[in-house]
Design a protein around this motif. Structure first.
Motif, PDB file in Angstrom:
ATOM      1  N   ALA A 199       0.687  -1.523  -0.036  1.00 37.07           N
ATOM      2  CA  ALA A 199       0.039  -0.097   0.268  1.00 37.07           C
ATOM      3  C   ALA A 199       0.837   0.994   0.217  1.00 37.07           C
ATOM      4  CB  ALA A 199      -1.147   0.229   1.191  1.00 37.07           C
ATOM      5  N   THR A 200       0.336   2.607  -0.866  1.00 29.74           N
ATOM      6  CA  THR A 200       1.444   3.483  -0.761  1.00 29.74           C
ATOM      7  C   THR A 200       0.061   4.604   0.038  1.00 29.74           C
ATOM      8  OG1 THR A 200       1.953   2.605  -2.894  1.00 29.74           O
ATOM      9  CG2 THR A 200       2.236   5.444  -1.888  1.00 29.74           C
ATOM     10  N   GLY A 201       1.534   4.849   1.471  1.00 29.77           N
ATOM     11  CA  GLY A 201       0.077   5.774   1.865  1.00 29.77           C
ATOM     12  C   GLY A 201       0.341   6.791   1.285  1.00 29.77           C
ATOM     13  N   THR A 202      -0.538   8.055   1.233  1.00 33.76           N
ATOM     14  CA  THR A 202      -0.520   9.791   0.424  1.00 33.76           C
ATOM     15  C   THR A 202      -0.892  10.851   2.011  1.00 33.76           C
ATOM     16  OG1 THR A 202      -2.747   9.290  -0.108  1.00 33.76           O
ATOM     17  CG2 THR A 202      -0.939   8.617  -1.743  1.00 33.76           C
ATOM     18  N   ALA A 203       0.132  11.768   1.530  1.00 31.89           N
ATOM     19  CA  ALA A 203      -0.704  12.372   2.449  1.00 31.89           C
ATOM     20  C   ALA A 203      -1.658  12.957   2.592  1.00 31.89           C
ATOM     21  CB  ALA A 203      -0.008  14.048   1.851  1.00 31.89           C
ATOM     22  N   ALA A 204      -2.567  13.537   3.752  1.00 29.48           N
ATOM     23  CA  ALA A 204      -4.357  13.909   3.594  1.00 29.48           C
ATOM     24  C   ALA A 204      -4.531  14.736   2.940  1.00 29.48           C
ATOM     25  CB  ALA A 204      -3.910  13.456   5.513  1.00 29.48           C
ATOM     26  N   ALA A 205      -5.269  15.771   3.735  1.00 23.55           N
ATOM     27  CA  ALA A 205      -6.049  17.021   3.582  1.00 23.55           C
ATOM     28  C   ALA A 205      -4.325  18.621   4.143  1.00 23.55           C
ATOM     29  CB  ALA A 205      -7.046  17.349   4.408  1.00 23.55           C
ATOM     30  N   ALA A 206      -4.115  19.336   3.840  1.00 24.25           N
ATOM     31  CA  ALA A 206      -3.370  20.070   4.616  1.00 24.25           C
ATOM     32  C   ALA A 206      -4.322  21.089   5.994  1.00 24.25           C
ATOM     33  CB  ALA A 206      -3.026  21.802   3.683  1.00 24.25           C
ATOM     34  N   GLY A 229       0.232  20.400  -4.138  1.00 20.50           N
ATOM     35  CA  GLY A 229      -0.635  20.944  -4.977  1.00 20.50           C
ATOM     36  C   GLY A 229      -1.740  22.241  -4.256  1.00 20.50           C
ATOM     37  N   THR A 230      -1.284  21.924  -2.743  1.00 20.19           N
ATOM     38  CA  THR A 230      -2.029  23.263  -2.503  1.00 20.19           C
ATOM     39  C   THR A 230      -1.075  25.165  -2.754  1.00 20.19           C
ATOM     40  OG1 THR A 230      -1.453  21.766   0.338  1.00 20.19           O
ATOM     41  CG2 THR A 230      -2.364  24.372  -0.187  1.00 20.19           C
ATOM     42  N   THR A 231      -1.750  26.078  -3.042  1.00 17.77           N
ATOM     43  CA  THR A 231      -2.136  26.816  -3.316  1.00 17.77           C
ATOM     44  C   THR A 231      -1.650  27.813  -1.841  1.00 17.77           C
ATOM     45  OG1 THR A 231      -3.628  26.685  -5.450  1.00 17.77           O
ATOM     46  CG2 THR A 231      -2.863  29.037  -4.213  1.00 17.77           C
ATOM     47  N   PRO A 281       6.241  35.021  -7.317  1.00 18.41           N
ATOM     48  CA  PRO A 281       5.101  35.270  -7.625  1.00 18.41           C
ATOM     49  C   PRO A 281       4.301  35.478  -6.192  1.00 18.41           C
ATOM     50  CG  PRO A 281       5.594  32.885  -6.710  1.00 18.41           C
ATOM     51  CD  PRO A 281       6.730  33.524  -7.304  1.00 18.41           C
ATOM     52  N   THR A 282       3.117  35.894  -6.713  1.00 17.69           N
ATOM     53  CA  THR A 282       2.185  36.266  -5.637  1.00 17.69           C
ATOM     54  C   THR A 282       0.689  35.039  -4.730  1.00 17.69           C
ATOM     55  OG1 THR A 282       0.482  36.648  -6.963  1.00 17.69           O
ATOM     56  CG2 THR A 282       2.077  39.090  -5.963  1.00 17.69           C
ATOM     57  N   SER A 283       1.204  33.429  -6.192  1.00 22.29           N
ATOM     58  CA  SER A 283       0.564  32.812  -5.812  1.00 22.29           C
ATOM     59  C   SER A 283       1.459  32.381  -5.885  1.00 22.29           C
ATOM     60  CB  SER A 283       0.081  32.624  -6.011  1.00 22.29           C
ATOM     61  OG  SER A 283      -1.155  31.899  -6.192  1.00 22.29           O
ATOM     62  N   ALA A 284       1.901  30.609  -5.782  1.00 20.51           N
ATOM     63  CA  ALA A 284       2.586  29.262  -5.539  1.00 20.51           C
ATOM     64  C   ALA A 284       2.118  28.362  -5.453  1.00 20.51           C
ATOM     65  CB  ALA A 284       4.281  29.764  -5.494  1.00 20.51           C
ATOM     66  N   ALA A 285       1.771  27.375  -5.540  1.00 21.27           N
ATOM     67  CA  ALA A 285       1.590  25.951  -5.511  1.00 21.27           C
ATOM     68  C   ALA A 285       2.827  24.836  -4.755  1.00 21.27           C
ATOM     69  CB  ALA A 285       0.931  25.137  -6.981  1.00 21.27           C
ATOM     70  N   THR A 286       2.455  24.197  -4.160  1.00 18.12           N
ATOM     71  CA  THR A 286       3.220  23.745  -3.659  1.00 18.12           C
ATOM     72  C   THR A 286       3.840  22.390  -4.481  1.00 18.12           C
ATOM     73  OG1 THR A 286       1.738  22.304  -2.370  1.00 18.12           O
ATOM     74  CG2 THR A 286       2.888  24.179  -0.777  1.00 18.12           C
ATOM     75  N   ASP A 287       5.085  21.939  -4.014  1.00 18.82           N
ATOM     76  CA  ASP A 287       5.793  20.891  -4.459  1.00 18.82           C
ATOM     77  C   ASP A 287       5.410  18.960  -3.884  1.00 18.82           C
ATOM     78  OD1 ASP A 287       7.735  21.300  -2.687  1.00 18.82           O
ATOM     79  OD2 ASP A 287       9.603  22.036  -3.942  1.00 18.82           O
ATOM     80  N   ALA A 288       6.803  18.811  -4.531  1.00 21.26           N
ATOM     81  CA  ALA A 288       6.237  17.259  -4.431  1.00 21.26           C
ATOM     82  C   ALA A 288       7.240  17.316  -2.539  1.00 21.26           C
ATOM     83  CB  ALA A 288       7.283  16.244  -4.960  1.00 21.26           C
ATOM     84  N   GLN A 289       7.587  18.016  -1.546  1.00 16.97           N
ATOM     85  CA  GLN A 289       8.085  18.187  -0.905  1.00 16.97           C
ATOM     86  C   GLN A 289       7.132  19.573   0.614  1.00 16.97           C
ATOM     87  OE1 GLN A 289      10.707  18.556  -3.545  1.00 16.97           O
ATOM     88  NE2 GLN A 289      10.544  16.457  -3.003  1.00 16.97           N
ATOM     89  N   THR A 305       3.447  38.055   4.493  1.00 18.86           N
ATOM     90  CA  THR A 305       3.057  37.125   4.672  1.00 18.86           C
ATOM     91  C   THR A 305       2.677  36.102   3.937  1.00 18.86           C
ATOM     92  OG1 THR A 305       1.044  37.905   4.523  1.00 18.86           O
ATOM     93  CG2 THR A 305       1.899  38.414   6.560  1.00 18.86           C
ATOM     94  N   ALA A 306       2.390  34.768   4.068  1.00 19.26           N
ATOM     95  CA  ALA A 306       2.178  33.279   3.569  1.00 19.26           C
ATOM     96  C   ALA A 306       0.749  32.300   4.009  1.00 19.26           C
ATOM     97  CB  ALA A 306       3.511  32.883   3.203  1.00 19.26           C
ATOM     98  N   THR A 307       0.205  32.380   3.333  1.00 20.06           N
ATOM     99  CA  THR A 307      -1.562  32.278   3.695  1.00 20.06           C
ATOM    100  C   THR A 307      -1.760  31.271   2.789  1.00 20.06           C
ATOM    101  OG1 THR A 307      -1.807  34.655   4.170  1.00 20.06           O
ATOM    102  CG2 THR A 307      -3.437  33.246   3.706  1.00 20.06           C
ATOM    103  N   VAL A 308      -2.429  29.858   3.500  1.00 17.85           N
ATOM    104  CA  VAL A 308      -3.024  28.543   3.060  1.00 17.85           C
ATOM    105  C   VAL A 308      -4.261  29.198   2.990  1.00 17.85           C
ATOM    106  CG1 VAL A 308      -3.146  26.518   2.765  1.00 17.85           C
ATOM    107  CG2 VAL A 308      -1.862  27.766   2.642  1.00 17.85           C
ATOM    108  N   ALA A 309      -6.156  29.187   2.850  1.00 15.15           N
ATOM    109  CA  ALA A 309      -6.961  28.823   3.048  1.00 15.15           C
ATOM    110  C   ALA A 309      -7.157  27.954   3.929  1.00 15.15           C
ATOM    111  CB  ALA A 309      -7.600  28.585   2.350  1.00 15.15           C
TER     112      ALA A 309
END
Length: 344
Positions: free
Chosen positions: A128-135, A172-174, A188-196, A215-219
Motif C-alpha cells: 500500500a502507498t500511503g499518501t498525504a492527507a489534507a493540508a 499542490g496546495t496554493t 510570485p504572489t501565488s505558488a503551488a506547493t511541490d512534492a516536498q 505574509t504567506a497564506t493558505v486558506a
C-alpha cells in the motif's frame, strides 16, 4: 441371477468408495491438504497515511483441485511502513477465505507492506502507498531573518512548507504571498506547493529603511509572516546641510563649519561614507578635512579658515561615486588699528 447381484453390489461399493474419496463434501470444501494461497482483494493499494485500508486484506486457501480449504490458520502481519493490523491471526472459513480484521497504514507517507502467511505455502504480500492527507499546517522553512539594500531583491527566497496532520508534505496546495508593511514587491504572489510541500517567493525591498513584512497564506490555516530588514543603498547624492554663503574676516574661520549629507537613491541617509573637504579657491585652510558620515548620513569639516586676501573663497566637499558640492564664503579686509585718518 447371482452374477447380476454381484455386479450390482460391486457398482454400489465403487460409488460409495468414490464418495468417500471425495470426502463426502458436495460443495468443494472439507478437510483436504492446502496447496496454495492467493489474495482475494487487491494487493496494490493507495490510501491516506494513518488511515485504514478498504477493503481489508483477504486471502483464499485451496487444495490441489482449487477447492477452498476451511480451518487453515492464516497470519496477517505488518512488515514495512509502520502501521497496525487487527485480527491478524484468523482461520479460513468454509470457502477457504480468511480476512484480516483491519490494516491501518503508518503515519509517514510512502510504502507499506503486509504479509499473509500459511505454514508451508508461499507468502502473499500486500503493498500500500500511503499518501498525504489534507493540508493541516503551514510553516516557515527559510528566508527569515535576512536583510538587503533598499530597492534590491533579497538574496534568499522566502520558503514555506505545507504538511498534513501527521507532518507529511502536501503537494499542490496554493500559497499566497503578500507584502504587508514597508513597501516592496513579492514574486510570485501565488505558488503551488511541490512534492516536498514547499512554495517560495522572492521579495524586492521597498525604498524605506527598516523592517518590512511579507505574509504567506493558505486558506483555512494560520498565516506565516516573514520579517526582513531594508538597509540604505549605495551613496547616490551629496547635498549641503549648513555653512554655505558665509562672511568672515580674512585669515579667520567661518562661524559655521560646512556640513553635508549623503543619501541613497531613495533619500535614505548613508553612513560610513568618506567625505573629503578641500579648499579650491581663495587660499585658506581646513582642519578635519576627511570625515566619515554618521548614522544620519552627515559629515562636518573641523573648521574652514579663509585666505589672507579679501574676496571669494571656495571649499569643495566630495565623496566616491557622487557629484561634489561647493561652499562659498566672502573674506573681508581687516581694518589696521594703527592707521590714523586726518581731516585733510
Amino acid at each position: 441371477m447371482r452374477t447380476k447381484q454381484q455386479t450390482w453390489r460391486t457398482t454400489v461399493l465403487a460409488l460409495l468408495m468414490g464418495v468417500a474419496a471425495c470426502g463426502g463434501d458436495g460443495d468443494g470444501t472439507g478437510s483436504r491438504a492446502p496447496t496454495a494461497v492467493t489474495a482475494t482483494t487487491p494487493t496494490t493499494i493507495t490510501a491516506v497515511a494513518g488511515a485504514a485500508v478498504t477493503p481489508a486484506p483477504a486471502v483464499r486457501v485451496v487444495d490441489s483441485q482449487g477447492r477452498g480449504v476451511s480451518g487453515v490458520p492464516v497470519v496477517f502481519a505488518v512488515t514495512g511502513g509502520g502501521g497496525t493490523v487487527t485480527g491478524g491471526s484468523v482461520q479460513t472459513g468454509a470457502d477457504g477465505t480468511a480476512t484480516a480484521g483491519g490494516w491501518t497504514l503508518g503515519t509517514v507517507a510512502g510504502a507499506n507492506t503486509l504479509t499473509a502467511t500459511v505454514q508451508g505455502l508461499t507468502v502473499v504480500t500486500f503493498t500500500a502507498t500511503g499518501t498525504a492527507a489534507a493540508a493541516a499546517a503551514l510553516a516557515e522553512v527559510s528566508g527569515d531573518p535576512q536583510s538587503g539594500a533598499v530597492g534590491s531583491a533579497l538574496p534568499q527566497p522566502l520558503v514555506v512548507r505545507v504538511t498534513d496532520a501527521n507532518g507529511n508534505p502536501v503537494a499542490g496546495t496554493t500559497v499566497a504571498f503578500a507584502v504587508t508593511s514597508g513597501g516592496g514587491t513579492v514574486s510570485p504572489t501565488s505558488a503551488a506547493t511541490d512534492a516536498q510541500g514547499r512554495a517560495s517567493a522572492t521579495m524586492t525591498l521597498g525604498g524605506a529603511v527598516g523592517a518590512q513584512t511579507v505574509t504567506a497564506t493558505v486558506a483555512g490555516l494560520p498565516q506565516v509572516s516573514f520579517s526582513v530588514t531594508a538597509t540604505a543603498g549605495a551613496a547616490a547624492t551629496l547635498t549641503k546641510v549648513a555653512g554655505d554663503n558665509q562672511t568672515a574676516r580674512t585669515g579667520a574661520a567661518v562661524p559655521v563649519a560646512p556640513s553635508v549629507r549623503v543619501t541613497d537613491q531613495f533619500g535614505n541617509p548613508v553612513s560610513g561614507v568618506t567625505v573629503t573637504f578641500s579648499v579650491t579657491s581663495g587660499g585658506g585652510s581646513v582642519t578635519g578635512g576627511v570625515v566619515t558620515t554618521s548614522a544620519a548620513g552627515t559629515a562636518t569639516v573641523g573648521s574652514w579658515t579663509l585666505g589672507a586676501a579679501a574676496g571669494v573663497n571656495t571649499l569643495t566637499a566630495s565623496a566616491p561615486g557622487v557629484a561634489s558640492v561647493n561652499f562659498t564664503a566672502t573674506a573681508t579686509a581687516t581694518s589696521d588699528p594703527c592707521t590714523v585718518r586726518t581731516p585733510f
